[in-house]
Design a protein around this motif. Sequence first.
Motif, short mmCIF file in Angstrom:
data_model
loop_
_atom_site.label_atom_id
_atom_site.label_comp_id
_atom_site.label_asym_id
_atom_site.label_seq_id
_atom_site.Cartn_x
_atom_site.Cartn_y
_atom_site.Cartn_z
N GLY A 84 46.65 3.26 -24.76
CA GLY A 84 45.36 2.59 -24.80
C GLY A 84 45.29 1.46 -23.78
N ASP A 85 44.12 0.86 -23.70
CA ASP A 85 43.93 -0.24 -22.75
C ASP A 85 44.73 -1.46 -23.18
N PHE A 86 45.15 -2.22 -22.19
CA PHE A 86 45.80 -3.51 -22.41
C PHE A 86 45.03 -4.50 -21.55
N PRO A 87 43.93 -5.06 -22.06
CA PRO A 87 42.99 -5.84 -21.24
C PRO A 87 43.64 -6.98 -20.47
N GLN A 88 44.66 -7.62 -21.08
CA GLN A 88 45.30 -8.76 -20.41
C GLN A 88 45.89 -8.38 -19.06
N LEU A 89 46.27 -7.11 -18.90
CA LEU A 89 46.89 -6.65 -17.66
C LEU A 89 45.85 -6.33 -16.58
N GLY A 90 44.59 -6.17 -17.00
CA GLY A 90 43.56 -5.84 -16.03
C GLY A 90 43.76 -4.43 -15.47
N GLY A 91 43.29 -4.22 -14.25
CA GLY A 91 43.45 -2.93 -13.60
C GLY A 91 42.27 -2.01 -13.82
N VAL A 92 42.01 -1.17 -12.84
CA VAL A 92 40.93 -0.18 -12.93
C VAL A 92 41.42 1.12 -12.32
N ARG A 93 40.61 2.17 -12.50
CA ARG A 93 40.87 3.46 -11.83
C ARG A 93 39.85 3.63 -10.71
N GLY A 94 40.28 4.21 -9.60
CA GLY A 94 39.36 4.40 -8.49
C GLY A 94 38.51 5.65 -8.64
N LYS A 95 37.62 5.87 -7.70
CA LYS A 95 36.77 7.07 -7.71
C LYS A 95 37.57 8.30 -7.31
N ASN A 96 38.34 8.18 -6.26
CA ASN A 96 39.18 9.30 -5.80
C ASN A 96 40.62 9.14 -6.26
N PHE A 97 41.13 7.93 -6.17
CA PHE A 97 42.51 7.64 -6.60
C PHE A 97 42.49 7.34 -8.09
N ARG A 98 43.19 8.16 -8.87
CA ARG A 98 43.13 8.03 -10.32
C ARG A 98 44.27 7.19 -10.89
N GLY A 99 45.09 6.62 -10.01
CA GLY A 99 46.16 5.76 -10.50
C GLY A 99 45.67 4.35 -10.78
N PHE A 100 46.58 3.47 -11.18
CA PHE A 100 46.28 2.09 -11.54
C PHE A 100 46.02 1.29 -10.27
N LEU A 101 44.88 0.62 -10.22
CA LEU A 101 44.54 -0.28 -9.12
C LEU A 101 44.45 -1.69 -9.67
N PRO A 102 45.22 -2.63 -9.14
CA PRO A 102 45.25 -3.99 -9.70
C PRO A 102 43.95 -4.75 -9.48
N THR A 103 43.62 -5.62 -10.41
CA THR A 103 42.48 -6.52 -10.30
C THR A 103 43.00 -7.96 -10.25
N GLY A 104 42.08 -8.89 -10.11
CA GLY A 104 42.48 -10.29 -10.15
C GLY A 104 43.15 -10.64 -11.46
N GLN A 105 42.70 -10.00 -12.54
CA GLN A 105 43.31 -10.22 -13.85
C GLN A 105 44.78 -9.79 -13.87
N THR A 106 45.10 -8.73 -13.14
CA THR A 106 46.49 -8.27 -13.06
C THR A 106 47.36 -9.36 -12.44
N ALA A 107 46.87 -9.98 -11.38
CA ALA A 107 47.62 -11.06 -10.74
C ALA A 107 47.77 -12.25 -11.68
N LEU A 108 46.71 -12.58 -12.43
CA LEU A 108 46.78 -13.69 -13.39
C LEU A 108 47.84 -13.43 -14.46
N PHE A 109 47.86 -12.22 -14.98
CA PHE A 109 48.83 -11.87 -16.03
C PHE A 109 50.27 -11.98 -15.51
N LEU A 110 50.52 -11.42 -14.34
CA LEU A 110 51.89 -11.39 -13.81
C LEU A 110 52.37 -12.76 -13.38
N LEU A 111 51.48 -13.61 -12.89
CA LEU A 111 51.90 -14.88 -12.30
C LEU A 111 51.67 -16.09 -13.19
N ALA A 112 50.70 -15.99 -14.11
CA ALA A 112 50.35 -17.18 -14.88
C ALA A 112 50.40 -16.99 -16.39
N GLY A 113 50.20 -15.78 -16.87
CA GLY A 113 50.16 -15.57 -18.32
C GLY A 113 49.05 -16.39 -18.94
#
Length: 437
Positions: A84-113
């Motif tokens: 399921g989703d883990f909102p704190q980690l952020g991330g989205v899926r692209g239109k063509n690329f279906r893998g994990f694409l980081p968002t600003g929220q992803t950077a916040l989670f990894l660097l600041a918590g």
Amino acid sequence: MKSLELKYLKELIEYRLDSYFGKENLMTKPNMPALSQWSLSIPSIIKEANLNDDEKLVLLLILCPHIESNLLDEVIKSKLESTGDFPQLGGVRGKNFRGFLPTGQTALFLLAGDNSKKRKEIQEIFNTGHFFEKNQILWLEDVPEGEPKMSGKIIISQEYAHLFIFGEPSRPKFSMKFPAQIIETEMEWEDLVLDEDTSKQIQEIKTWITHGNTLLNDWGMHKKIKPGFRVLFHGPPGTGKTLTAGLLGKHTGKDVFKIDLSMVVSKFIGETEKNLASLLSKAEKTDNILFFDEADALFGKRTSVRDAHDKYANQEVSYLLQRIEGYRGLVILASNLKNNIDEAFLRRFQSIVHFPLPKSAERLRLWKKAFPSKVRLHNDVNLSKNARNYELSGAEIMNVVQYSCLRALAANKKTIYQEYILSGIQREFQKSGKIMR
């Protein structure tokens, strides 16, 4: 075997997820490897920027999908018990690329918590004025009205992604966003016939292309002079302006992009500026040469204000002036008439190069170089007399030579007669409305 930088990214994500879920036997927080240890090709602008570890992580985070597309998904899935989703980690899926694409929220989670002070520091990385944004390296995608800014996808420019992966800039493709075509020539400097003053000024431009970065950076002149070099080529058609631009690129290892002004200039308010901004933004990442032929259409003189349209047109020229002045590479404007260019542009050119019609001696050199080696000139051909009597540009002489050679081929001969040449000259004079004597 993963590179040091991707190994670090994997371990950091695992460390942050384990910390968040309070698991026992936590890993030790990994250390960011120095840029010199990265397997990627690091552009000089990044090396010189003295990025901190947070900025390096953001850069590495968005590069990851371009390098190892499944790494982020694999690490996250291996650490999360559910899919399921883990909102704190952020991330989205692209239109063509279906893998994990980081968002600003992803950077916040990894660097600041949950550290609010640290979160503000990380958000500064994505603010206007930061090194990344100013140089159009990476930024946050705009989000729908009312949604948090940091939920936007992190985007790295395709040009910089290519530079990191392959170690050399990619060539922008001709499109509505980049309406420019590469000028290529098989000719050499010895094929170009210019007068002495023009040749000296061209040499000065070659010197800037070769040593401009040394002057700005090593000698510290970036504090005193603006980046880039702006040049005006002016003179009659066919005198070598475009060929010179092509040769400058060919012999300095840079592409020369000839701008299609019909796709830049727009009758709609704001569109010309938008088109030029997009073009320059892409061009700046390539460190190549921009060539605006018939530049009067874009950089013409401002007029006296009689109505709102005149006022806007003058504002447009002012914007173009500012934008061109901030371009870091070589910009060449070409015009048949110097007086057609707005004086505000003229004051900001480092070099204004006149390409006059060739004199008699120069026309003779052009005639001698023009004919192919597989033909012979009949005894009745007098190139000295032709050069002396007929004022033609280099392009017009080449037109005459082409016409003469086609006449010879049509007659199944390899000999050029004076009759062919005079007929060709007559045709060129008729084009320009001149009378042949």
